[in-house]
Design a protein around this motif. Structure first.
Motif, PDB file in Angstrom:
ATOM      1  N   MET A  97      10.592   4.303   1.151  1.00 63.14           N
ATOM      2  CA  MET A  97      10.358   5.415   0.242  1.00 63.14           C
ATOM      3  C   MET A  97       9.171   6.275   0.682  1.00 63.14           C
ATOM      4  N   ALA A  98       8.166   5.641   1.292  1.00 68.71           N
ATOM      5  CA  ALA A  98       6.986   6.388   1.728  1.00 68.71           C
ATOM      6  C   ALA A  98       7.260   7.195   2.987  1.00 68.71           C
ATOM      7  N   ASP A  99       8.128   6.691   3.842  1.00 68.63           N
ATOM      8  CA  ASP A  99       8.507   7.390   5.072  1.00 68.63           C
ATOM      9  C   ASP A  99       7.295   7.765   5.924  1.00 68.63           C
ATOM     10  N   GLY A 100       6.343   6.830   6.051  1.00 67.57           N
ATOM     11  CA  GLY A 100       5.204   7.047   6.934  1.00 67.57           C
ATOM     12  C   GLY A 100       4.068   7.852   6.336  1.00 67.57           C
ATOM     13  N   ILE A 101       4.177   8.225   5.054  1.00 66.89           N
ATOM     14  CA  ILE A 101       3.147   9.026   4.391  1.00 66.89           C
ATOM     15  C   ILE A 101       2.498   8.209   3.276  1.00 66.89           C
ATOM     16  N   CYS A 102       1.184   8.133   3.287  1.00 70.20           N
ATOM     17  CA  CYS A 102       0.469   7.422   2.228  1.00 70.20           C
ATOM     18  C   CYS A 102       0.752   8.090   0.889  1.00 70.20           C
ATOM     19  N   GLN A 103       1.191   7.310  -0.086  1.00 69.02           N
ATOM     20  CA  GLN A 103       1.544   7.853  -1.389  1.00 69.02           C
ATOM     21  C   GLN A 103       0.333   8.115  -2.272  1.00 69.02           C
ATOM     22  N   ALA A 104      -0.862   7.802  -1.746  1.00 68.57           N
ATOM     23  CA  ALA A 104      -2.091   8.086  -2.492  1.00 68.57           C
ATOM     24  C   ALA A 104      -2.750   9.369  -2.005  1.00 68.57           C
ATOM     25  N   CYS A 105      -3.001   9.467  -0.693  1.00 68.30           N
ATOM     26  CA  CYS A 105      -3.721  10.624  -0.154  1.00 68.30           C
ATOM     27  C   CYS A 105      -2.808  11.625   0.539  1.00 68.30           C
ATOM     28  N   SER A 106      -1.525  11.303   0.665  1.00 68.52           N
ATOM     29  CA  SER A 106      -0.512  12.188   1.267  1.00 68.52           C
ATOM     30  C   SER A 106      -0.728  12.435   2.755  1.00 68.52           C
ATOM     31  N   GLU A 107      -1.559  11.608   3.391  1.00 60.43           N
ATOM     32  CA  GLU A 107      -1.780  11.718   4.830  1.00 60.43           C
ATOM     33  C   GLU A 107      -0.814  10.797   5.580  1.00 60.43           C
ATOM     34  N   GLU A 108      -0.581  11.117   6.852  1.00 55.92           N
ATOM     35  CA  GLU A 108       0.264  10.255   7.663  1.00 55.92           C
ATOM     36  C   GLU A 108      -0.408   8.902   7.863  1.00 55.92           C
ATOM     37  N   ALA A 109       0.396   7.876   8.101  1.00 52.18           N
ATOM     38  CA  ALA A 109      -0.144   6.541   8.362  1.00 52.18           C
ATOM     39  C   ALA A 109      -1.180   6.631   9.474  1.00 52.18           C
ATOM     40  N   PRO A 110      -2.285   5.884   9.383  1.00 53.23           N
ATOM     41  CA  PRO A 110      -3.400   6.032  10.327  1.00 53.23           C
ATOM     42  C   PRO A 110      -3.090   5.602  11.747  1.00 53.23           C
ATOM     43  N   PHE A 111      -2.093   4.742  11.920  1.00 54.53           N
ATOM     44  CA  PHE A 111      -1.731   4.320  13.273  1.00 54.53           C
ATOM     45  C   PHE A 111      -0.319   3.745  13.260  1.00 54.53           C
ATOM     46  N   VAL A 112       0.177   3.465  14.454  1.00 56.88           N
ATOM     47  CA  VAL A 112       1.514   2.894  14.617  1.00 56.88           C
ATOM     48  C   VAL A 112       1.376   1.401  14.853  1.00 56.88           C
ATOM     49  N   SER A 113       2.194   0.603  14.176  1.00 58.48           N
ATOM     50  CA  SER A 113       2.121  -0.849  14.299  1.00 58.48           C
ATOM     51  C   SER A 113       2.698  -1.315  15.626  1.00 58.48           C
ATOM     52  N   GLN A 114       2.557  -2.604  15.898  1.00 61.19           N
ATOM     53  CA  GLN A 114       3.105  -3.176  17.131  1.00 61.19           C
ATOM     54  C   GLN A 114       4.623  -3.074  17.172  1.00 61.19           C
ATOM     55  N   ASP A 124      -8.387   5.030 -11.742  1.00 59.28           N
ATOM     56  CA  ASP A 124      -7.783   6.366 -11.841  1.00 59.28           C
ATOM     57  C   ASP A 124      -6.751   6.570 -10.739  1.00 59.28           C
ATOM     58  N   LEU A 125      -7.088   6.100  -9.543  1.00 55.07           N
ATOM     59  CA  LEU A 125      -6.153   6.235  -8.431  1.00 55.07           C
ATOM     60  C   LEU A 125      -4.887   5.429  -8.717  1.00 55.07           C
ATOM     61  N   ASN A 126      -5.040   4.243  -9.265  1.00 52.89           N
ATOM     62  CA  ASN A 126      -3.873   3.419  -9.563  1.00 52.89           C
ATOM     63  C   ASN A 126      -2.985   4.083 -10.611  1.00 52.89           C
ATOM     64  N   GLU A 127      -3.594   4.741 -11.593  1.00 53.00           N
ATOM     65  CA  GLU A 127      -2.802   5.446 -12.600  1.00 53.00           C
ATOM     66  C   GLU A 127      -1.981   6.567 -11.969  1.00 53.00           C
ATOM     67  N   ARG A 128      -2.573   7.265 -10.993  1.00 53.75           N
ATOM     68  CA  ARG A 128      -1.821   8.321 -10.311  1.00 53.75           C
ATOM     69  C   ARG A 128      -0.665   7.723  -9.509  1.00 53.75           C
ATOM     70  N   LEU A 129      -0.910   6.570  -8.913  1.00 54.51           N
ATOM     71  CA  LEU A 129       0.155   5.910  -8.155  1.00 54.51           C
ATOM     72  C   LEU A 129       1.280   5.454  -9.074  1.00 54.51           C
ATOM     73  N   ILE A 130       0.923   4.992 -10.259  1.00 54.85           N
ATOM     74  CA  ILE A 130       1.938   4.576 -11.231  1.00 54.85           C
ATOM     75  C   ILE A 130       2.816   5.761 -11.597  1.00 54.85           C
ATOM     76  N   GLU A 131       2.216   6.926 -11.811  1.00 50.97           N
ATOM     77  CA  GLU A 131       2.988   8.126 -12.138  1.00 50.97           C
ATOM     78  C   GLU A 131       3.926   8.500 -10.997  1.00 50.97           C
ATOM     79  N   THR A 132       3.418   8.410  -9.763  1.00 56.32           N
ATOM     80  CA  THR A 132       4.247   8.707  -8.597  1.00 56.32           C
ATOM     81  C   THR A 132       5.425   7.755  -8.503  1.00 56.32           C
ATOM     82  N   ALA A 133       5.161   6.462  -8.709  1.00 60.71           N
ATOM     83  CA  ALA A 133       6.217   5.457  -8.620  1.00 60.71           C
ATOM     84  C   ALA A 133       7.245   5.634  -9.736  1.00 60.71           C
TER      85      ALA A 133
END
Length: 286
Positions: free
Chosen positions: A202-219, A263-272
Motif C-alpha cells: 500500500m505504501a509503494d515505497g513512500i513513507c506514509q508519515a512524511c511522504s518521502e521516498e524510502a531512505p534506502f534500498v534493502s538487500q 499526534d503523528l500516530n493520530e495522523r497515521l490512523i486517519e491515513t490508514a
C-alpha cells in the motif's frame, strides 16, 4: 481513547479496547492476576503488558506472530499449577486462551485491547528475579494465534494478488481466525508476513508519515520501510491489515519516542482509515 462495550458473550473484536474491570463485571475471574480463570466459563483471560518487566515477567510478541508469555508467581520458583497449569492443559480442558494487552488507563481502570485467541504450543524455563530480587526459575509459555502461524500462501502467490484481494486475505489471517494450512514443499508465508506485505504494498515505497521516498534500498532490492502498528504500545503484536501502515525508520522512531509522537500516530490512523475504507468497499469483511 475510544472504549468498546463488553459483549454479553465472549465475542470480542480483535483490536478493540475494553475496560478490564468491565470484563470481570461481566465474566468474573481474578481481577489482579495476569491469568484470570472465570469459573463458569470455558475460556481463560490472559492479560499482558509488554512494556512492563515487573516481578521478573518478560512478555513479548515475536516478529513471526508467536507470543511469549510469562507464567504466574511473584516469589520463588514458578510451578506448573494454578493458572500456569490451566494454560498448559487448556486444550484438553476445552478452554480457549483470550489474550488482552494493556494499552492505558481511564479513571484509574486498566484499558486493554483484544489481541485474539491463542493456543499453547510449548514452554521453557529461564532464570529471572522475583519480587524480592532473588533469582528463581520462571516459566515462559509459547503461544500462537488460533489456527497456527502459517497461511496457505507462498511468496509467488502473494505477488499475484490485487490490492483488494491482498487486503481480504490479510484480514482472514488475523489472530483469532482459523487459516487452513497445507503440507507441501513450498515455503509458506506466516500471518505476519502477509500483513507486513500488505502494508508495504500500500505504501509503494513512500513513507506514509512524511511522504518521502524510502531512505534506502534493502538487500532484496526493495525500498526499505518499516511496518508500524497503529494501536500498539509495542512493535510486535496483533497483526491486522487495518492496524498497520508502512513508514520510514526515522518516522517510526519519532512516533514511538518523539515529543509529538501521539499526534503523528493520530495522523497515521486517519491515513490508514481512508485506505481501509477504500479497500473495504471493494472487499467486504468476511
Amino acid at each position: 481513547m475510544e472504549i468498546s462495550n463488553v459483549p454479553q458473550k465472549p465475542n470480542f473484536v480483535v483490536g478493540e479496547r475494553y475496560l478490564r474491570k468491565e470484563l470481570h463485571n461481566q465474566f468474573k475471574g481474578q481481577r489482579q492476576y495476569g491469568i484470570s480463570t472465570p469459573s463458569s466459563e470455558s475460556f481463560i483471560f490472559i492479560f499482558t503488558d509488554p512494556d512492563s518487566e515487573e516481578h521478573g515477567y518478560s512478555d513479548r510478541f515475536l516478529d513471526n506472530g508467536l507470543f511469549v508469555y510469562s507464567g504466574e508467581g511473584r516469589l520463588g520458583d514458578m510451578t506448573l499449577d494454578g493458572g500456569n497449569e490451566r494454560i498448559l492443559k487448556h486444550k484438553e480442558n476445552g478452554d480457549s486462551l483470550l489474550v488482552f494487552e494493556k494499552v492505558g488507563e481511564q479513571n484509574g481502570a486498566d484499558v486493554v485491547t483484544y489481541d485474539g485467541e491463542y493456543e499453547y504450543v510449548d514452554h521453557y524455563w529461564e532464570r529471572a528475579p522475583d519480587d524480592n530480587d532473588e533469582m528463581r526459575d520462571a516459566v515462559r509459555f509459547k503461544l500462537e494465534p488460533q489456527g497456527g502461524l502459517e497461511t496457505s500462501l507462498d511468496e509467488s502467490e502473494v505477488g499475484t494478488l490485487s490490492d483488494d484481494e491482498l487486503f481480504k486475505r490479510a484480514k482472514q489471517s488475523a489472530p483469532g481466525k482459523s487459516v487452513t494450512t497445507t503440507t507441501s514443499t513450498r515455503t509458506p508465508y506466516t500471518r505476519s508476513d502477509l500483513v507486513r506485505d500488505f502494508a508495504l504494498r500500500m505504501a509503494d515505497g513512500i513513507c506514509q508519515a512524511c511522504s518521502e521516498e524510502a531512505p534506502f534500498v534493502s538487500q532484496k532490492g526493495e525500498p526499505y520501510l518499516e511496518v508500524h502498528h497503529l494501536y500498539r504500545v509495542s512493535d510486535g503484536g496483533v497483526d491486522d491489515p487495518e492496524n498497520v501502515i508502512a513508514i520510514c525508520p526515522n518516522c517510526h522512531r519519532e512516533v514511538h519516542h518523539g515529543r509529538n509522537g501521539d499526534d503523528l500516530n493520530e495522523r497515521l490512523i486517519e491515513t490508514a482509515e481512508k485506505r481501509n475504507e477504500r479497500l473495504r468497499s471493494v472487499s467486504p469483511r468476511s
